[in-house]
Scaffold this active site. Structure first.
Site, PDB file in Angstrom:
ATOM      1  N   GLU A   1       0.852  -1.204   0.000  1.00 36.22           N
ATOM      2  CA  GLU A   1       0.000   0.000   0.000  1.00 36.22           C
ATOM      3  C   GLU A   1       0.880   1.244   0.000  1.00 36.22           C
ATOM      4  O   GLU A   1       1.735   1.411   0.860  1.00 36.22           O
ATOM      5  CB  GLU A   1      -0.936  -0.019   1.219  1.00 36.22           C
ATOM      6  CG  GLU A   1      -1.713   1.273   1.437  1.00 36.22           C
ATOM      7  CD  GLU A   1      -2.446   1.782   0.207  1.00 36.22           C
ATOM      8  OE1 GLU A   1      -3.237   1.029  -0.392  1.00 36.22           O
ATOM      9  OE2 GLU A   1      -2.217   2.959  -0.167  1.00 36.22           O
TER      10      GLU A   1
ATOM     11  N   GLY B   1      -7.751   2.432   1.363  1.00 31.62           N
ATOM     12  CA  GLY B   1      -7.909   2.995   0.026  1.00 31.62           C
ATOM     13  C   GLY B   1      -8.833   4.200  -0.033  1.00 31.62           C
ATOM     14  O   GLY B   1      -9.014   4.922   0.957  1.00 31.62           O
TER      15      GLY B   1
ATOM     16  N   HIS C   1     -48.015   0.990   8.773  1.00 30.46           N
ATOM     17  CA  HIS C   1     -48.269   2.413   8.582  1.00 30.46           C
ATOM     18  C   HIS C   1     -47.800   3.184   9.812  1.00 30.46           C
ATOM     19  O   HIS C   1     -48.021   2.720  10.927  1.00 30.46           O
ATOM     20  CB  HIS C   1     -49.770   2.652   8.385  1.00 30.46           C
ATOM     21  CG  HIS C   1     -50.112   4.106   8.319  1.00 30.46           C
ATOM     22  ND1 HIS C   1     -49.879   4.872   7.195  1.00 30.46           N
ATOM     23  CD2 HIS C   1     -50.631   4.943   9.260  1.00 30.46           C
ATOM     24  CE1 HIS C   1     -50.247   6.111   7.445  1.00 30.46           C
ATOM     25  NE2 HIS C   1     -50.720   6.185   8.689  1.00 30.46           N
TER      26      HIS C   1
HETATM   27  C1  FAD Z   1     -15.441  11.568  -3.004  1.00 32.41           C
HETATM   28  C2  FAD Z   1     -15.833  10.130  -3.262  1.00 32.41           C
HETATM   29  C3  FAD Z   1     -16.987   9.621  -2.713  1.00 32.41           C
HETATM   30  C4  FAD Z   1     -17.345   8.297  -2.936  1.00 32.41           C
HETATM   31  N1  FAD Z   1     -18.503   7.829  -2.376  1.00 32.41           N
HETATM   32  C5  FAD Z   1     -18.874   6.558  -2.599  1.00 32.41           C
HETATM   33  C6  FAD Z   1     -20.056   6.025  -2.006  1.00 32.41           C
HETATM   34  O1  FAD Z   1     -20.778   6.709  -1.286  1.00 32.41           O
HETATM   35  N2  FAD Z   1     -20.356   4.731  -2.237  1.00 32.41           N
HETATM   36  C7  FAD Z   1     -19.587   3.929  -3.027  1.00 32.41           C
HETATM   37  O2  FAD Z   1     -19.923   2.762  -3.211  1.00 32.41           O
HETATM   38  N3  FAD Z   1     -18.474   4.405  -3.608  1.00 32.41           N
HETATM   39  C8  FAD Z   1     -18.095   5.694  -3.409  1.00 32.41           C
HETATM   40  N4  FAD Z   1     -16.949   6.153  -3.968  1.00 32.41           N
HETATM   41  C9  FAD Z   1     -16.161   5.252  -4.836  1.00 32.41           C
HETATM   42  C10 FAD Z   1     -15.347   4.274  -4.000  1.00 32.41           C
HETATM   43  O3  FAD Z   1     -14.592   4.964  -3.049  1.00 32.41           O
HETATM   44  C11 FAD Z   1     -14.435   3.453  -4.902  1.00 32.41           C
HETATM   45  O4  FAD Z   1     -15.217   2.863  -5.916  1.00 32.41           O
HETATM   46  C12 FAD Z   1     -13.717   2.355  -4.148  1.00 32.41           C
HETATM   47  O5  FAD Z   1     -12.971   2.868  -3.088  1.00 32.41           O
HETATM   48  C13 FAD Z   1     -12.805   1.613  -5.110  1.00 32.41           C
HETATM   49  O6  FAD Z   1     -12.035   0.701  -4.409  1.00 32.41           O
HETATM   50  P1  FAD Z   1     -10.824  -0.042  -5.100  1.00 32.41           P
HETATM   51  O7  FAD Z   1     -10.796  -1.390  -4.508  1.00 32.41           O
HETATM   52  O8  FAD Z   1     -10.887   0.064  -6.563  1.00 32.41           O
HETATM   53  O9  FAD Z   1      -9.504   0.730  -4.690  1.00 32.41           O
HETATM   54  P2  FAD Z   1      -9.209   2.035  -3.879  1.00 32.41           P
HETATM   55  O10 FAD Z   1     -10.094   2.134  -2.703  1.00 32.41           O
HETATM   56  O11 FAD Z   1      -9.152   3.179  -4.796  1.00 32.41           O
HETATM   57  O12 FAD Z   1      -7.756   1.719  -3.311  1.00 32.41           O
HETATM   58  C14 FAD Z   1      -6.629   1.633  -4.120  1.00 32.41           C
HETATM   59  C15 FAD Z   1      -5.405   1.677  -3.245  1.00 32.41           C
HETATM   60  O13 FAD Z   1      -4.264   1.367  -4.027  1.00 32.41           O
HETATM   61  C16 FAD Z   1      -3.179   2.161  -3.586  1.00 32.41           C
HETATM   62  N5  FAD Z   1      -2.201   2.222  -4.684  1.00 32.41           N
HETATM   63  C17 FAD Z   1      -2.352   2.795  -5.890  1.00 32.41           C
HETATM   64  N6  FAD Z   1      -1.260   2.609  -6.644  1.00 32.41           N
HETATM   65  C18 FAD Z   1      -0.377   1.901  -5.886  1.00 32.41           C
HETATM   66  C19 FAD Z   1       0.931   1.405  -6.097  1.00 32.41           C
HETATM   67  N7  FAD Z   1       1.571   1.583  -7.244  1.00 32.41           N
HETATM   68  N8  FAD Z   1       1.525   0.725  -5.090  1.00 32.41           N
HETATM   69  C20 FAD Z   1       0.896   0.529  -3.904  1.00 32.41           C
HETATM   70  N9  FAD Z   1      -0.349   0.984  -3.662  1.00 32.41           N
HETATM   71  C21 FAD Z   1      -0.977   1.644  -4.639  1.00 32.41           C
HETATM   72  C22 FAD Z   1      -3.821   3.499  -3.264  1.00 32.41           C
HETATM   73  O14 FAD Z   1      -3.034   4.249  -2.376  1.00 32.41           O
HETATM   74  C23 FAD Z   1      -5.130   3.044  -2.631  1.00 32.41           C
HETATM   75  O15 FAD Z   1      -5.025   2.927  -1.235  1.00 32.41           O
HETATM   76  C24 FAD Z   1     -16.536   7.469  -3.745  1.00 32.41           C
HETATM   77  C25 FAD Z   1     -15.348   7.973  -4.295  1.00 32.41           C
HETATM   78  C26 FAD Z   1     -15.002   9.283  -4.059  1.00 32.41           C
HETATM   79  C27 FAD Z   1     -13.734   9.817  -4.666  1.00 32.41           C
END
Ligand code: FAD
Length: 458
Positions: free
Chosen positions: A33, A39, A443
């Protein structure tokens, strides 16, 4: 070279539970991470935004208390306290997650991972560089805010969805570039905190993927609160004055307008972090937008390398990334053959009222030539909503006229996410709509509105 059975890149919503499953199954597992465990969702997405939305709800009720006979004379928003509460909740989620990962026996490695070969990685942190390899690699590295190519923008102190949540003072005039899902939540939030808010949307409607009546319903609600929405707004250039105010030159169908705000939020979408991974070293393919190409089992073109969450494209939600975890865990640890084909994609826009969405929209039904009828009802027909003093919006559901199955729904109303989920449960159980029309609900609940919603069909 440190050898692992499995390496997971990114502690997003798929990677975090997945690394624990692998470790508990006895596999030597590393989670890499770059920033914070949890994330986007935990640190800069769902958790902080919805924590702040909770503060907004309280602020709104206090400000409107007199309408309920509960007057409050000293209304004031302290954004530092809002931020403090948000930081505490985020930290507790993050720390809890980190502890579970370590307790499960995962090697949690902080640093940025980049590929150096087909199944080898280099992890660089401020203190050291490590070389890792594994036969199974799962990429869950997420996405980041996309910054559009607009003249002058690079010289302006703009905010994105992360930095706006770190403000300690309410902006005087917040201008938001983009009218997707992030703009209405932040726009309404800061309007209710006391800012003047203007949303500039490039296309002809907010929330481009929604039906027009739904997008217009959201727009009307925002406008009723004093938010200015400008559609078909093409921002040509941006500049910042010595007093820090930000000026935008915007082409609209009515001619060019010059707009000035105290703060600018850029909310024009997100791009995948695939460009940070040196994928050329391993040969994993991406599409023209940089999303990692996967099949229905989340396998990339390189055997043993998988992608999950936002980085693979498609619906970008926490629950979708979590479902990717379920699929990979089933297939890689329990010899199942799970796939993402045909899975449900519910989602909620956390404005007040919420917009809950599931299944087909009318636009999608028309495009796919699917026969449908629409049940539709305004929220001011719902006794519970009127009693709460929260009767804005409407709900609609698409049904198949022959099978009577529910095909999709949009609920723009108080607790729209929860009402949508009731309809989703009916869809999961294949409950035909007449059963909801004729069912007895207590209700006055919001659920009983389903009687009248589906009565509108007969
Ligand atoms: C403002 C905002 C509000 C949101 N609200 C909602 C909501 O209400 N409900 C909902 O369902 N979704 C919401 N989302 C979307 C949701 O947050 C994402 O869809 C979800 O977090 C995606 O998860 P993921 O598993 O793709 O990875 P992420 O959660 O994006 O995590 C990826 C991780 O990989 C790490 N990383 C990246 N590159 C590298 C590398 N080269 N080496 C090591 N680590 C790395 C990053 O630091 C990060 O910690 C929101 C997003 C935003 C921006």
């Amino acid at each position: 070279m440190e050898k692992f059975d499995v390496i997971i890149i990114g502690s997003g919503q798929a990677g975090t539970p997945l690394c624990q499953s692998f470790a508990k199954a006895g596999q030597k597992t590393a989670l890499v991470e770059e920033k914070y465990v949890g994330g986007t969702c935990v640190n800069v997405g769902c958790t902080p935004t919805k924590t702040m939305v909770a503060s907004v709800e309280v602020a709104y009720l206090v400000r409107h208390g007199h309408k309920y006979g509960a007057d409050s004379d000293h209304f004031k928003v302290d954004l530092r306290k809002v931020r403090e509460r948000k930081r505490e909740i985020v930290a507790s989620f993050r720390d809890g997650s980190e502890k579970k990962i370590i307790d499960a026996g995962v090697s949690l490695i902080y640093g940025k991972a980049t590929f150096t070969g087909r199944k080898t990685l280099e992890v660089t942190s401020q203190t050291n560089t490590r070389q890792l390899s594994a036969e199974t690699i799962i990429i869950d590295a997420g996405a980041r805010p996309d910054i559009p190519d607009i003249s002058g923008l690079e010289r302006v102190d703009y905010l994105d969805s992360t930095t706006i949540m770190e403000l300690d003072k309410v902006p005087e005039h917040l201008v938001i570039l983009g009218g997707g899902y992030i703009a209405p939540e932040f726009g309404q939030m800061f309007r209710r905190f006391g800012s003047q808010v203007t949303i500039l949307e490039f296309f002809g409607q907010l929330l481009g993927r929604e039906d027009q009546d739904v997008a217009q319903g959201v727009q009307k609600i925002l406008e009723q609160e004093g938010i200015k929405v400008i559609l078909n707004a093409k921002t040509k250039s941006v500049s910042q004055s010595s007093d820090n105010s930000i000026s935008l030159q915007v082409a609209t169908p009515d001619g060019q307008i010059d707009l000035s705000g105290s703060h600018l939020l850029v909310a024009t979408g997100r791009i995948p972090n695939s460009d940070q991974l040196s994928l050329d070293k391993t040969g994993v393919k991406v599409d023209s937008h940089g999303f990692i190409t996967v099949n229905e089992k989340l396998e990339t073109n390189i055997p043993g390398i998988y992608a999950a969450g936002d980085i693979k494209g498609g619906p970008a939600f926490t629950h979708i990334a979590y479902d990717d975890f379920r699929i990979l865990e089933g297939n890689l640890l329990h010899q199942q053959s799970l796939s993402i084909t045909g899975r449900m994609v519910p989602y909620v826009l956390y404005t007040d009222p919420q917009l809950g969405r599931i299944g087909l929209s009318e636009n999608q039904a028309k495009d796919a030539n699917i026969d449908y009828k629409v049940a539709r009802m305004p929220m001011n027909y719902v006794a519970r909503a009127l009693e709460l003093g929260r009767s804005k919006g409407f709900m609609k559901a698409l049904v198949n006229p022959d099978s009577k199955q529910i095909l999709g729904a949009a609920v723009l109303g108080v607790e729209g996410g929860e009402i949508m989920s009731m309809l989703q449960i009916a869809m999961i159980g294949k409950v035909p709509y007449p059963d909801l029309r004729d069912g007895i609900f207590a209700h006055p609940t919001l659920a009983e509105s389903l009687n009248n919603l589906f009565s509108s069909l007969s």
